[in-house]
Design an enzyme around this catalytic site. Structure first.
Site, short mmCIF file in Angstrom:
data_model
loop_
_atom_site.label_atom_id
_atom_site.label_comp_id
_atom_site.label_asym_id
_atom_site.label_seq_id
_atom_site.Cartn_x
_atom_site.Cartn_y
_atom_site.Cartn_z
N LYS A 262 28.87 -78.34 -34.82
CA LYS A 262 29.97 -78.94 -35.57
C LYS A 262 29.46 -80.08 -36.44
O LYS A 262 29.85 -80.20 -37.61
CB LYS A 262 31.04 -79.46 -34.61
CG LYS A 262 32.24 -80.12 -35.32
CD LYS A 262 33.26 -80.69 -34.35
CE LYS A 262 32.77 -81.98 -33.71
NZ LYS A 262 33.85 -82.71 -33.01
N ASP B 132 28.50 -87.58 -26.28
CA ASP B 132 29.31 -86.38 -26.10
C ASP B 132 28.88 -85.56 -24.88
O ASP B 132 29.58 -84.63 -24.48
CB ASP B 132 29.27 -85.51 -27.35
CG ASP B 132 30.11 -86.09 -28.47
OD1 ASP B 132 31.09 -86.79 -28.18
OD2 ASP B 132 29.79 -85.86 -29.65
#
Length: 441
Positions: free
Chosen positions: A20, A317
């Site tokens: 992403k 993350d």
């Protein structure tokens, strides 16, 4: 949608979707370019689709085919949108594109979904104002929607904390549209691998970028007439974390293909972290594969003081996947520098403490640190947990369910949110034998 997980063993090959982070950078730079760009292996997730829609609003045009997206760049005709830009759930799009559009004269408004409109953006607003834009939040002092009126002034210097890397990356990209050298001073830089990723992208299109070793001083020279480019998006290391951890905490043998071995994603550090406690992981950088053998005892006994200490500032993350892994490690794991993990889709520290505690984990949120006392997963049980509509929490907790005791099951709410970064997560994991059951509400 709910996902139900129970004890299962995985085997076979899996390929993780494109990154992403890379896909959104590629789309925005392609929109700024003159001519046509081709982006292969893009991630067709909600965040990236929101970015493609925004590109269409500012003068570019994205055409999507199965594995290649073609972008007709706006170049010198880049313009402010006629309507506000709705970023959906994408913080990256919001933080990257707003600085780029602040180089234009005129007013622009950004909004997003319910989750985005709870995220503080005061650091971005302050940065825009420091550089001469008139920026403010519309409903309160700190969260979207917000508006700004540019253009920003390249002769002003930005001094900011830098705890979130995304808006810093946005200003780095914006600098290529300014006539001069934009200087950024960061007092507390975090997520620095993502700044390196932005630097690599900018240099690949011809930008002159300088980043100090401590990341506290960044400068980018403009203007740059970016030309259309052809690039392949590498696989997403943040997504790799989930099948990797799932295999390790179960007696599984899997191969993860098309691994990014370029060093452009800080999350690849997860391999060294897990190998330090005995994980059987082979990284074949010639074939770009991870070969993972689960079922081995993971333990902190050979580490200093018998404690696994993980500084999360470079790869925040990964906190959800690593918190689950820590429950199956024998010994204490301490996550440090975790404040950045609280500023994502939700407060991931508080959320993981809450949901893992429901399942019997010994986990404590101590403000500056997160402590997990693992015992090989022996105390974990099934139950129903909340995902907070956070894609990484969905995937992390679903993977945990695969390692429960026989007869136990785990139900994860709002499981469809995995589509933010891994649209076919459950389908791909089921091909390995996960046997997730999906229940529509």
């Amino acid at each position: 949608m709910k996902a139900v997980a129970k004890k299962n063993v995985l085997s076979g090959h899996i390929t993780v979707p494109g990154s992403k982070s890379h896909t959104i950078r590629a789309l925005i730079l392609a929109s700024m370019a003159e001519g046509v760009s081709h982006i292969s292996n893009p991630l067709p997730s909600n965040d990236c689709l929101s970015t493609a829609k925004a590109v269409d609003q500012i003068g570019g045009k994205v055409t999507m085919q199965e594995n290649v997206w073609t972008v007709n760049g706006a170049g010198k005709n880049l313009h402010l949108p006629e309507k506000q830009i709705d970023v959906g759930n994408s913080g990256s799009l919001m933080y990257f594109l707003s600085p780029v559009l602040s180089t234009l004269k005129g007013k622009c408004t950004f909004t997003g979904d319910e989750s985005i409109c709870r995220r503080p953006v005061n650091h971005l607003i302050d940065s825009l104002n420091q550089l001469g834009a008139k920026a403010s939040c519309l409903n309160n002092d700190s969260t979207p929607p917000f508006s700004f009126e540019g253009p920003i002034d390249v002769n002003k210097k930005l001094v900011t904390g830098g705890e979130l890397s995304q808006y810093i990356s946005g200003f780095m990209m914006a600098a290529t549209r300014l006539d001069g050298e934009l200087k950024l001073s960061l007092t507390n830089p975090k997520e620095t691998p993502y700044l390196t990723m932005t630097k690599m992208w900018l240099e690949s299109v011809g930008a002159q970028v300088s980043v100090s070793d401590d990341f506290k001083s960044i400068s980018v020279k403009g203007p740059l007439n970016i030309q259309g480019f052809d690039r392949a998006v590498p696989s997403d290391w943040e997504g790799v974390a989930f099948p990797l951890v799932a295999a390790l905490i179960t007696n599984s043998h899997i191969i993860i293909d098309n691994i990014d071995s370029s060093g452009s994603q800080g999350d690849d550090k997860i391999v060294d972290v897990l190998k330090s406690v005995g994980a059987d992981i082979e990284w074949d950088k010639q074939k770009n594969q991870l070969i993972v053998q689960g079922g081995k005892v993971l333990s902190t006994k050979n580490l200093t003081d018998g404690v696994l200490k993980i500084n999360m500032s470079g790869f925040p993350d990964a906190i959800c996947a690593l918190a689950v892994a820590a429950c199956f490690i024998e010994g204490k794991t301490i996550f440090t520098d975790i404040d950045i993990c609280r500023k994502k889709e939700t407060d991931r520290i508080k959320a993981m403490e809450s949901e893992l505690s429901k399942l019997g984990a010994d986990i404590r949120d101590e403000g500056d640190i997160l402590v997990v006392n693992g015992n090989g997963g022996k105390n974990l049980c099934g139950g129903a947990v909340e995902s907070y509509k956070d894609h990484r929490i969905v995937m992390a907790l679903s993977c945990l369910g695969l390692a429960l005791k026989e007869g136990e099951k785990l139900t994860v709410s709002d499981a469809q949110w995995c589509s933010v970064t891994f649209p076919n997560f459950f389908e791909e994991m089921n091909k390995l034998g996960a046997n997730f059951e999906l229940i529509e509400k």
